[in-house]
Write an enzyme that holds these catalytic residues in place. Structure first.
Site, mmCIF file in Angstrom:
data_model
loop_
_atom_site.group_PDB
_atom_site.id
_atom_site.type_symbol
_atom_site.label_atom_id
_atom_site.label_comp_id
_atom_site.label_asym_id
_atom_site.label_seq_id
_atom_site.Cartn_x
_atom_site.Cartn_y
_atom_site.Cartn_z
ATOM 1 N N ASP A 102 0.724 5.034 0.139
ATOM 2 C CA ASP A 102 -0.107 6.234 0.278
ATOM 3 C C ASP A 102 0.446 7.303 -0.653
ATOM 4 O OD1 ASP A 102 -2.091 5.400 2.071
ATOM 5 O OD2 ASP A 102 -0.678 5.478 3.720
ATOM 6 N N HIS A 148 0.864 -1.173 0.000
ATOM 7 C CA HIS A 148 0.000 0.000 0.000
ATOM 8 C C HIS A 148 0.907 1.232 0.000
ATOM 9 C CE1 HIS A 148 -3.799 1.981 0.911
ATOM 10 N NE2 HIS A 148 -3.132 2.755 1.737
ATOM 11 N N HIS A 162 -6.847 9.332 -0.248
ATOM 12 C CA HIS A 162 -7.478 9.118 1.060
ATOM 13 C C HIS A 162 -6.718 9.599 2.297
ATOM 14 C CE1 HIS A 162 -5.412 5.066 0.609
ATOM 15 N NE2 HIS A 162 -5.034 5.401 1.818
ATOM 16 N N ASP A 196 -8.056 1.082 2.478
ATOM 17 C CA ASP A 196 -7.700 2.013 3.547
ATOM 18 C C ASP A 196 -8.384 3.371 3.454
ATOM 19 O OD1 ASP A 196 -6.261 3.042 5.719
ATOM 20 O OD2 ASP A 196 -4.706 3.854 4.427
HETATM 21 ZN ZN LIG Z 1 -3.576 4.455 3.027
#
Ligand SMILES: [Zn+2]
Length: 1049
Positions: free
Chosen positions: A264, A262, A579, A374
């Site tokens: 970000d 993941h 997000h 997420d």
């Molecule tokens: Zn995230």
């Protein structure tokens, strides 16, 4: 083995410890040789925290200076380029040699010819990646040279003494390891075997026979193992093999293991660092795919692929190669993994549209899984959007973080607002960054709440959030758990295979209806208020740009539609909807980035809009001597009559009213057609329904028009609101409207993310205000309120009322300098209802106004878009806004969340000046019979006046119209994605906004050749008959409808 379980398990830890006992245990034998003198290093620190490309870095080769183990590099965010020269000693004739590196930060190995080879993660944690395996050619040559691009940040940025604290600008990173080493492969394999067996002993139930066998086996391995004796290693492995060779039964639970990292897109680091995180993470994964041909990895977010495509083209080619071998799999189809509360319906559609387009173009592939592990809650329209964008499955796990109620399902059908379904799975390991341990695999089965209906779970593993991805040890462990008695069967798999298997082999899966409300991070509807204002502004700016550009194209017959520019601007909006960006949970540097991006969108978007409008005026007008006045443009679908502000012209006469600032004239414009324009060369004077404003006595002020009478006290609080039509008081007895309140706002941990339920227990009314009348009609009246919040914060507000509506506008400016305080405005109204209505993407959600159950109470702060409404049978009150997303309607009080002041991860969050608007709108009838959806659009999308002189346009024009059906909303008009500009192909996106099947007619003043119903990707589903100037359509409740119309030339 003597009989003592816990002491024996304790012994296992010592056998694997890299600290105490590492001179005699298994770890002491991991390498046969290590040599740091074989590695020669020089380094160059890039000035001013710049991130420079490879070519530029190596052009500085003469500035590289010798460095050594123990040297420190920094400060935070600086980049250090290392040149690494390795000479393999003559007496090393090993087949496998590792380069080991730990500079306690992140790094990327580059080949001499500028190819990214592999990422490195420093530190001593479970996420560290210190080894790079030298190639066979390197070993043969006996010498190797490469570069390492070192980034002076950790996996999670540079948080000052804590993960989410604002960055420490002065961190230093020490080089603690730079050497070559030869691994004893047999010992490494034994390490992974032992990890599995010892963990089974620990994690299977005490009384299970497999747990006991594992205990005995692991203990026996320790007894046999001698770090100095190779034969003992083989013997130990044989013991392990015998245990691991016992197979699971036919009915064992299936765990589909999927590698991911993941990343970000921005969070505790800025966008530019993410670009490098992608390269580091994905290059590492390519190396693992070469080593393990059955290893499968998924990556989401087309934006990240696009960065790699342009900045690291050789890596992008390798990714494409590994896609062909079904190992590197793009997933999710969105531009970024976006927030799923705040974006508009159209933004959601564009996330998938541009994401899918990218993956189709470069991989000729589109995923069938919406992948969003997420984000902080999921809009009720997503199941439909997933479907219309060509997908049918959904993955997350975030609701396992709920801090009040446990979500009851693991595998289920998620049913959206319109009844669309998406087969959904929440990984029962409750994480998307699993370590791939025995315990993770066991948890998948143990924590799966639907094993009665299906026998499959998904395990999403790999270092993540800051990128990274799976490590060698994870894959080694999972491969060993493929078929072991006592454990679920582990399959390294493409998640699509998992979903298909789940779909075909499950029975009676449960359903969950409506939004997936996340019972945490409720502060994210409010934190970083300017970012949210920019989001709303730019969403509607591009709405206007697209409509006016279409109108200009159709009216002018030119081929001038700025399709590429619009797509670029949309992608920038979508990027900032990531997000952690839009929710307000990133560090300050990220908001410097996003503000810059938003300002660019506003500048370029405004230019495009002006160009389109100017071109419409230029091409549709003819000279007219002596004529002057305004052309009023309307980019919403409703015919509008409003009082608007226009710039005051030199020597202007015939001004009915000046604005209080004296530089604007107020004019009343009537019947401006939807999606069109009308000229107002002789603007009408309003001579009825005038609004008035007066001071009633020393303590109260009254604003009045023919519809309502609002009374304010001398602090600007609304103490009475009467609907004149029915003579009904709307303010609750002994209560007030426009009451500002300030709450203590100290959540449990996640500062920018969370507002906790107890904040409601500690709030106080702000009562320090004064009022004056600044506009007295007849077109508009206004009160100016000044309120002192504290010594360092204050509010200036102008309250407006015009003669034409019940809507009262509150234009608000707040000077905000607080710490852990939450500012809200509240209206207590005499309306009784146990549910309230909140606008969401392409629809609304109803939520309780009471705290009956813990599920009701958990929704003490919720997300709404342009309005929230509290209605009883025959009357209701709406609170509209232009940039806010946090609401709470409890009992009879409507609260709008205005500003927070968290200190982590951005200690400057929301400090400064804010400008925003909200409006109170009472209405006769319930929400269903009201026109609140329309009012929400009008409040956010103003009419556009353009002054013209010596010219004249046609009296009026309307591109599209819908026959008198207030629940069918045309949201978007844009040029068709897959059609040439010369085709005159326009896409119209509508939705049903109130929840009822409706037959309607769509009209256009321009001749239409063909009309088609399409899916969200604008692929044609069926033709609709266009007769004369209209077509007949039926839309079901909350459906989104995409039409493609080819206009005649
Ligand atoms: Zn995230």
């Amino acid at each position: 083995m003597l009989k003592h379980r816990s002491i024996t398990i304790g012994r296992f830890n010592g056998f694997l410890s890299s600290g105490t006992f590492s001179d005699v245990n298994l770890t002491s034998a991991l390498y046969s040789k290590r040599d740091s003198s074989a590695v020669k290093l020089t380094a160059y620190t890039v000035p001013n925290c710049k991130r420079i490309p490879f070519k530029e870095a190596i052009s500085k080769l003469n500035e590289f200076k010798p460095v050594k183990i123990g040297d420190s590099f920094g400060p935070s965010w600086v980049t250090v380029w290392f040149n690494v020269k390795i000479t393999i000693p003559d007496n090393w004739n090993d087949e496998v040699i590792y380069f080991l590196w730990n500079c306690n930060n992140e790094g990327l190995i580059w080949s001499l010819d500028g190819k990214p080879l592999q990422g490195l993660t420093g530190g001593g944690g479970d996420d560290s990646r210190h080894e790079y395996i030298l190639t066979k050619e390197d070993i043969k040559k006996k010498s190797v040279e490469f570069y390492i691009e070192g980034a002076c940040n950790g996996m999670f940025g540079n948080g000052d003494n804590g993960l989410i604290n604002p960055p420490d600008p002065n961190r230093q990173f020490t080089l603690s390891k730079a050497e070559i080493a030869t691994p004893n492969m047999e010992v490494w394999h034994l390490l992974y075997d032992f990890q599995i067996i010892a963990s089974m002993a620990k994690n299977l139930p005490d009384n299970s026979s497999r747990g006991s066998q594992a205990l005995y086996t692991a203990n026996k391995i320790i007894n046999v193992f001698d770090p100095k004796c190779k034969e003992s290693w083989s013997k130990a492995r044989e013991i392990a093999a015998e245990f691991l060779g016992k197979h699971a039964g036919d009915a064992a639970h299936n765990v589909y293991a999927i590698g991911n990292c993941h990343i970000d897109t921005a969070w505790l680091w800025p966008y530019d660092e993410t670009k490098r995180k992608c390269a580091r993470s994905w290059a590492s994964q390519i190396r693992l795919m070469e080593k393990y041909p059955d290893y499968v990895f998924v990556a989401s977010q087309a934006q990240q692929f696009e960065w790699v495509r342009t900045l690291y083209p050789t890596l992008f080619e390798e990714m494409k190669e590994k896609f062909k071998t079904k190992q590197f799999i793009p997933i999710g189809n969105t531009w970024v993994e976006m927030d799923c509360n705040i974006p508009s319906g159209e933004s959601f559609v564009r996330q998938f549209l541009y994401g899918t387009k990218f993956f189709k173009e470069y991989f000729d592939y589109s995923s069938d899984i919406f992948w969003l592990p997420d984000t902080f809650g999921y809009s009720a329209q997503l199941p439909q959007i997933i479907n219309i964008m060509g997908m049918k499955y959904f993955f997350t796990q975030k609701l396992s973080w709920n801090n009040i109620n446990k979500f009851p399902h693991t595998s289920f059908y998620w049913v959206g607002l319109d009844g669309s379904e998406a087969l959904t799975h929440f990984s029962p390991a409750n994480t998307y960054t699993a370590n791939a341990t025995v315990n993770d695999v066991i948890t998948c089965e143990k924590n799966n709440k639907d094993t009665a209906y299906s026998n499959d779970s998904l395990l999403v593993y790999g270092v993540g959030d800051g990128g990274g991805g799976p490590l060698m040890k994870m894959i080694e462990r999972l491969k060993r758990m493929n078929n072991v008695d006592g454990l679920p069967k582990v399959i390294l798999s493409d998640p699509s295979i998992f979903y298909k298997h789940l779909e075909e082999n499950s029975n009676d899966l449960p359903k969950w209806n409506g939004e997936l409300y996340f019972e945490l991070h409720r502060g994210t509807y409010t934190s970083q208020a300017k970012n949210k204002l920019y989001n709303r502004l730019t969403e509607y700016l591009l709405h206007d740009v697209e409509f006016f550009s279409c109108l200009s194209l159709l009216l002018n017959g030119s081929s001038n539609y700025p399709k590429d520019e619009i797509e670029e601007l949309w992608k920038d909006i979508l990027l900032n909807q990531f997000h952690d960006v839009l929710p307000g949970s990133s560090i300050g540097m990220v908001y410097d980035d996003s503000t810059k991006i938003y300002k660019n969108i506003i500048e370029k978007g405004t230019k495009l809009k002006d160009n389109a409008i100017n071109s419409i005026i230029f091409n549709s007008s003819k000279p007219a001597e002596g004529k002057k006045g305004y052309e009023i443009f309307n980019s919403t679908q409703w015919t509008r009559s409003e009082v608007i502000e226009v710039p005051l012209l030199p020597n202007q006469t015939n001004v009915q009213q000046l604005s209080h600032s004296k530089n604007k004239a107020l004019i009343y414009v009537e019947d401006i057609p939807g999606f069109g324009y009308k000229n107002v060369y002789d603007n009408k004077l309003v001579n009825k329904n005038l609004s008035i404003c007066y001071q009633n006595d020393t303590k109260t002020y009254v604003m009045k028009n023919s519809y309502i009478t609002a009374t304010f006290d001398d602090m600007g609080r609304m103490i009475s609101l009467i609907d004149n039509e029915i003579n009904r008081e709307l303010i609750l007895e002994n209560a007030k409207g426009n009451q500002f309140k300030i709450y203590d706002d100290a959540p449990l941990y996640w500062d920018a993310w969370d507002v906790e339920i107890y904040h409601l227990e500690k709030g106080s009314d702000i009562t320090n205000g004064n009022v004056k009348i600044i506009e007295e009609g007849p077109l508009r009246v206004a009160l100016e309120i000044r309120i002192k919040i504290s010594e360092q914060s204050n509010i200036k507000q102008i309250i407006y009322l015009t003669p034409i509506s019940k809507r009262i506008d509150f234009e608000t400016e707040v000077e905000w300098n607080e710490s852990h305080k939450f500012l809200k405005v509240e209206f207590s109204v005499d309306i009784l209802c146990d549910t309230a209505t909140y606008e969401t993407a392409f629809g609304y959600v109803k939520r309780p106004t009471h705290y009956n159950t813990s599920w009701d109470m958990a929704k003490f702060e919720v997300c709404g878009h342009k309005f929230a409404d509290l209605s009883e049978y025959s009357y209701g009150v709406s609170l509209l806004n232009d940039s806010k997303y946090g609401y709470a309607i409890h009992e009879k009080t409507i609260r709008l969340s205005l500003l927070r002041s968290p200190k982590a991860p951005d200690d400057n969050c929301d400090i400064g000046t804010h400008n925003f608007k909200y409006a109170l709108l009472p209405h006769i009838g319930s929400f269903y019979t009201s026109n609140i959806v329309e009012e929400g659009y009008k409040f956010n999308v103003p009419l556009i006046p353009r002054y013209i002189e010596e010219m004249e346009m046609d009296n009026s024009f309307q591109l599209f119209k819908i026959n008198d059906k207030k629940n069918v909303i045309i949201d978007t008009i844009k040029y068709a994605e897959n059609e040439k500009i010369t085709e005159n192909a326009i896409v119209v996106r509508l939705y049903e906004a109130y929840g009822g099947t409706t037959q309607f007619k769509l009209f256009s003043e321009l001749p239409v050749k063909k009309c088609y119903v399409c899916n969200g990707l604008e692929e044609i589903i069926q033709e609709v008959e266009w007769k004369e100037n209209s077509c007949n359509l039926t839309i079901k409740p909350f459906k989104i409808m995409t039409l493609k119309l080819f206009f005649k030339k």
